[in-house]
Enzyme design. Structure first.
Site, PDB file in Angstrom:
ATOM      1  N   LYS A 222       0.822  -1.204   0.000  1.00 34.17           N
ATOM      2  CA  LYS A 222       0.000   0.000   0.000  1.00 34.17           C
ATOM      3  C   LYS A 222       0.858   1.256   0.000  1.00 34.17           C
ATOM      4  CE  LYS A 222      -3.514   2.523   2.605  1.00 34.17           C
ATOM      5  NZ  LYS A 222      -4.409   2.530   3.787  1.00 34.17           N
TER       6      LYS A 222
ATOM      7  N   SER B  68      -8.867   3.595   2.432  1.00 37.86           N
ATOM      8  CA  SER B  68      -7.834   4.152   1.580  1.00 37.86           C
ATOM      9  C   SER B  68      -6.974   3.091   0.896  1.00 37.86           C
ATOM     10  CB  SER B  68      -6.932   5.081   2.402  1.00 37.86           C
ATOM     11  OG  SER B  68      -6.313   4.346   3.446  1.00 37.86           O
TER      12      SER B  68
ATOM     13  N   SER C 185     -10.158   1.249   6.535  1.00 35.35           N
ATOM     14  CA  SER C 185      -9.471   1.408   5.258  1.00 35.35           C
ATOM     15  C   SER C 185      -8.998   0.109   4.619  1.00 35.35           C
ATOM     16  CB  SER C 185      -8.267   2.352   5.412  1.00 35.35           C
ATOM     17  OG  SER C 185      -8.713   3.654   5.686  1.00 35.35           O
TER      18      SER C 185
END
Length: 377
Positions: free
Chosen positions: A81, A136, A160
């Site tokens: 990520k 996210s 997220s």
């Protein structure tokens, strides 16, 4: 043999094949890079792709295997990520994973953290390109759901990992707060992972935590809550998630019971926002947090799992979420620190996946993984 051949393999299957030399890590990683090159201009799941470096690392994995080293995740291509994702991926790389690129995260001006922006543009949901994958950990969820990689890291400060997992139809684990290293000053964000199977999530957890997945002799007692006592989730979402909870019970993975007193948490929104806002007065936040902890402790004194819809709404379009908090049912457990997992349980009327969230007592990631594995997710 086409270089696309490992696309359907799980991380566990890839690692087993590479360890036995039925597959070479270099070939597996080359196939993943080919898939990314072909699909990413549309999905926009990656910010960066590290092709040459990934192939070099894959060659090193093959050499380690040839030398007799037993790597639990040998040759597994992963996305990490964001551009700084390698900072927390060390144990995975040591276990034989090969990072092929940095996955997309929200770009500037993307309020609510539910978009992603990759190198080719906005990240799309693989199930419907006019919808967001959630955030996210947007690119990680999209990459896993589309079969570009079997495993991708995430981080979860309010949902997220779990929300994009739900909206993209994959499995997403948020570790309990403090169980794995985190750089978040508030302590609300915990590392996590997205994968297509709970077996791969279990493999991640074993490598990252050093703990083996748990086992049990009887199904854990579970309580269902559609709204945690304060939210108003969409009825269609509730229906699909509840049907998934019932199927888990019918499969013998858990035992659903009706609580003596329905769970009614205080809405954590103001507390979460205060703790994340520099200079804000945390007094009211601490009160809400303490009261919700008390109510959750009471629930987990009688039950071992709490089940809810993961997100209260389906994925929204790229114009934004409006005035709905997609985090409404997830961020309470960033405040409380409980581990939680989202699993795919069906589809809403819009054709997008719906997730079921399972929450366990603090320190019981093993219970989450064992329960879901019993249901063959």
């Amino acid at each position: 043999m086409s270089t696309a051949f490992p696309a359907a393999l799980s991380a566990e299957e890839i690692a087993s094949a590479v360890r036995s030399r039925a597959l070479r890590a270099v070939d597996v990683v080359a196939a993943a890079l080919e898939r990314i090159e072909r699909a990413d201009p549309v999905l926009c799941a990656f910010i960066e792709v590290w092709g040459e470096e990934a192939l070099r690392r894959a060659g090193e994995v093959d050499a380690r295997v040839d030398a007799g080293e037993r790597l639990p995740l040998a040759g597994v291509p992963i996305g990490v990520k964001g551009r700084h994702g390698l900072r927390t991926a060390g144990p995975l790389l040591a276990a034989g994973c090969v990072a092929v690129g940095a996955t997309s995260v929200p770009g500037p001006g993307t309020a609510w953290q539910t978009w992603g922006r990759g190198r080719h543009g906005r990240t799309v949901n693989p199930w419907r390109h006019d919808r967001t994958p959630g955030g996210s950990s947007a690119g990680s969820a999209a990459a896993v759901a589309a079969g570009l990689v079997p495993l991708a890291t995430g981080s979860d400060g309010a949902g997220s990992v779990r929300i994009p997992a739900a909206w993209c139809g994959v499995v997403g684990l948020k570790a309990g707060n403090g169980r794995l290293p985190s750089t978040d000053r508030t302590g609300l964000m915990a590392p996590g992972v997205l994968a297509r199977s709970v077996g791969d999530v279990s493999a991640y957890w074993s490598v990252m935590s050093g703990e083996e997945p748990g086992s049990g002799s009887s199904p854990p007692v579970a309580v269902w809550s559609a709204d945690l006592g304060f939210d108003d989730p969409d009825p269609d979402i509730v229906a699909v998630a509840h049907a998934g909870a019932v199927r888990l019970a019918e499969a013998g993975a858990l035992r659903l019971v009706r609580p003596g007193i329905p769970l009614r948490l205080e809405d954590p929104a103001s507390a979460w926002l205060a703790l994340r806002t520099p200079g804000a007065d945390p007094t009211a936040a601490h009160r809400i947090r303490a009261e919700n902890d008390r109510r959750l402790d009471a629930l987990f004194a009688d039950a071992e799992l709490l089940l809810t819809p993961t997100a209260p709404t389906p994925p929204h379009g790229h114009d934004g979420p409006g005035d709905r908090y997609s985090t409404a049912l997830t961020w309470a457990f960033n405040l409380s620190g409980h581990p939680a997992i989202s699993i795919p349980v069906g589809f809403g009327p819009d054709g997008c996946p719906v997730g079921l969230q399972l929450v366990a007592p603090r320190g019981r990631e093993d219970l989450l993984l064992w329960t879901v594995r019993c249901a063959h997710i």
